[in-house]
Design a protein around this motif. Structure first.
Motif, short mmCIF file in Angstrom:
data_model
loop_
_atom_site.label_atom_id
_atom_site.label_comp_id
_atom_site.label_asym_id
_atom_site.label_seq_id
_atom_site.Cartn_x
_atom_site.Cartn_y
_atom_site.Cartn_z
N UNK A 245 0.83 -1.21 0.00
CA UNK A 245 0.00 0.00 0.00
C UNK A 245 0.87 1.25 0.00
N UNK A 246 1.90 1.27 0.85
CA UNK A 246 2.77 2.44 0.91
C UNK A 246 3.56 2.60 -0.38
N UNK A 247 3.91 1.47 -1.01
CA UNK A 247 4.65 1.56 -2.28
C UNK A 247 3.82 2.25 -3.34
N UNK A 248 2.50 2.00 -3.32
CA UNK A 248 1.62 2.66 -4.30
C UNK A 248 1.70 4.17 -4.16
N UNK A 249 1.82 4.65 -2.91
CA UNK A 249 1.90 6.09 -2.68
C UNK A 249 3.30 6.63 -2.95
N UNK A 250 4.33 5.85 -2.61
CA UNK A 250 5.70 6.33 -2.75
C UNK A 250 6.14 6.41 -4.21
N UNK A 251 5.70 5.47 -5.03
CA UNK A 251 6.14 5.46 -6.43
C UNK A 251 5.77 6.76 -7.15
N UNK A 252 4.49 7.16 -7.14
CA UNK A 252 4.19 8.44 -7.79
C UNK A 252 4.82 9.64 -7.09
N UNK A 259 10.38 12.08 -13.34
CA UNK A 259 9.67 12.34 -14.60
C UNK A 259 8.93 13.68 -14.59
N UNK A 260 8.34 14.03 -13.45
CA UNK A 260 7.58 15.28 -13.36
C UNK A 260 8.48 16.49 -13.61
N UNK A 261 9.66 16.51 -13.00
CA UNK A 261 10.58 17.63 -13.21
C UNK A 261 11.04 17.71 -14.65
N UNK A 262 11.40 16.56 -15.21
CA UNK A 262 11.89 16.54 -16.59
C UNK A 262 10.80 16.99 -17.55
N UNK A 263 9.58 16.47 -17.36
CA UNK A 263 8.48 16.84 -18.24
C UNK A 263 8.11 18.32 -18.03
N UNK A 264 8.07 18.75 -16.79
CA UNK A 264 7.72 20.14 -16.51
C UNK A 264 8.71 21.13 -17.10
N UNK A 326 -4.05 9.04 -7.97
CA UNK A 326 -4.90 9.87 -8.84
C UNK A 326 -4.17 11.09 -9.35
N UNK A 327 -3.33 11.69 -8.51
CA UNK A 327 -2.56 12.84 -8.96
C UNK A 327 -1.61 12.49 -10.09
N UNK A 328 -0.95 11.34 -9.98
CA UNK A 328 -0.03 10.94 -11.05
C UNK A 328 -0.80 10.60 -12.33
N UNK A 332 -0.33 12.12 -16.03
CA UNK A 332 -0.22 11.30 -17.23
C UNK A 332 -1.21 11.75 -18.30
N UNK A 333 -2.44 12.09 -17.86
CA UNK A 333 -3.44 12.58 -18.81
C UNK A 333 -3.01 13.91 -19.41
N UNK A 334 -2.49 14.81 -18.55
CA UNK A 334 -2.01 16.10 -19.05
C UNK A 334 -0.89 15.94 -20.06
#
Length: 340
Positions: A245-252, A259-264, A326-328, A332-334
């Protein structure tokens, strides 16, 4: 410890030293982390820049011929994974060899050396290795001292950990504003060096407060070994079951630094008042919003509890993990829509 010690906001004086040590360590850690992916993509993995890096040709082969941004993200991911694994080693070193205080100090000095070495381009891989090792020695052994400041039934314990995590968030918010700005405007080596200065300050604070911290238990191994009770085993099983469960939160969450910084950096219009702001400020924006929500959640749950039972800890972890996922997915949709 003296349970009557209330010198720091009603808490033992030692908490202040642990809190500010952690805040400065997180300042250096998250400052470097906010630079790593951008440094690799925009500088180190550009043509000709990796020539002369110690051990880099052999290291690159571990990733099966990846290059450019995919290689950068893979290196960042390997670094993050290693930082989460090495505290196991740090716990063993503290319990069986050095004790918590010496292990924390060794970890702090090792990380400080790693941060300063990051300013030397050729030493990139040895610097990362030192940061991973130092973080493992430092991380858990500092946090574990907080509980030891209090008696088993001391009601101040929960509040102490809340203050401690507040220190972590302050370091996280400040690091990109200072280190990220200097790196992107004055040069990458300047940002990495400032992270080293932050770690040096953390080390000095820890040394200054050692007499206010819990004494290491230095009995023999047989004296310190205790048989686990049924309650201990159930608690351990619960922790193991929580890992997915925690891994699901930590990965994003960790992708915020990857990825977010590079894409941003490539796709977002990062201007404020007509001026281009450093990409690393995206980390501060994310952390600031998170801290604001965290501060408001107790009031939300208190209001919710007037009408129905407040969710338990497991339910709250599940809710948080779903929001993180959901945030990640929104990002991905954006990204997909921007590509279209």
């Amino acid at each position: 410890m003296n349970q009557g010690d209330r010198a720091f906001l009603g808490h033992p004086r030692g908490l202040a030293y642990l809190l500010f040590t952690e805040a400065w360590e997180r300042f250096s850690y998250y400052g470097m982390q906010s630079l790593l992916a951008l440094y690799l993509v925009k500088h180190l993995l550009q043509p000709g820049q990796a020539d002369g890096l110690l051990f880099f040709d052999a290291f690159r082969q571990l990733y099966g011929g990846l290059d450019g941004q995919p290689l950068a993200s893979a290196i960042v991911g390997t670094y993050f994974a290693s930082v989460y694994v090495t505290p196991i080693l740090g716990g063993l070193v503290a319990d069986r060899l050095l004790g918590r205080h010496r292990t924390v100090l060794l970890g702090a000095l090792t990380m400080m050396a790693g941060h300063f070495l990051m300013a030397v381009q050729a030493a990139f891989l040895p610097a990362l290795g030192l940061l991973v090792l130092g973080s493992g020695l430092f991380k858990g052994n500092l946090a574990s001292q907080i509980g030891a400041l209090y008696g088993r039934d001391d009601p101040r314990r929960d509040g102490a950990f809340q203050l401690y995590y507040l220190g972590i968030n302050i370091g996280l918010i400040a690091a990109p504003l200072v280190i990220g700005t200097l790196a992107e405007t004055r040069g990458w080596h300047v940002g990495f060096a400032v992270a080293g200065v932050g770690m040096a300050i953390a080390t000095i604070i820890y040394l200054a407060g050692r007499r206010h911290l819990p004494v290491d238990e230095r009995g023999s191994r047989s004296e310190r070994r205790m048989r686990m009770t049924g309650q201990d085993l159930r608690g351990l099983l619960g922790i193991i079951l929580l890992i997915p469960l925690l891994a699901v939160a930590l990965l994003p969450n960790n992708q915020i630094f990857n990825a977010y910084l590079i894409w941003g950096d490539a796709h977002l219009e990062l201007t404020l008042g007509g001026l281009r702001v450093p990409t690393s400020w995206l980390i501060t924006l994310d952390a600031g919003l998170g801290l604001t929500i965290l501060a408001g959640l107790p009031f939300v749950y208190r209001r919710y509890a007037r009408h129905r039972p407040e969710p338990g800890d497991l339910a709250k972890l599940t809710i948080g993990s779903l929001f993180a996922t959901g945030g990640m997915l929104c990002l991905a949709l954006g990204s997909a829509l921007a590509g279209a």
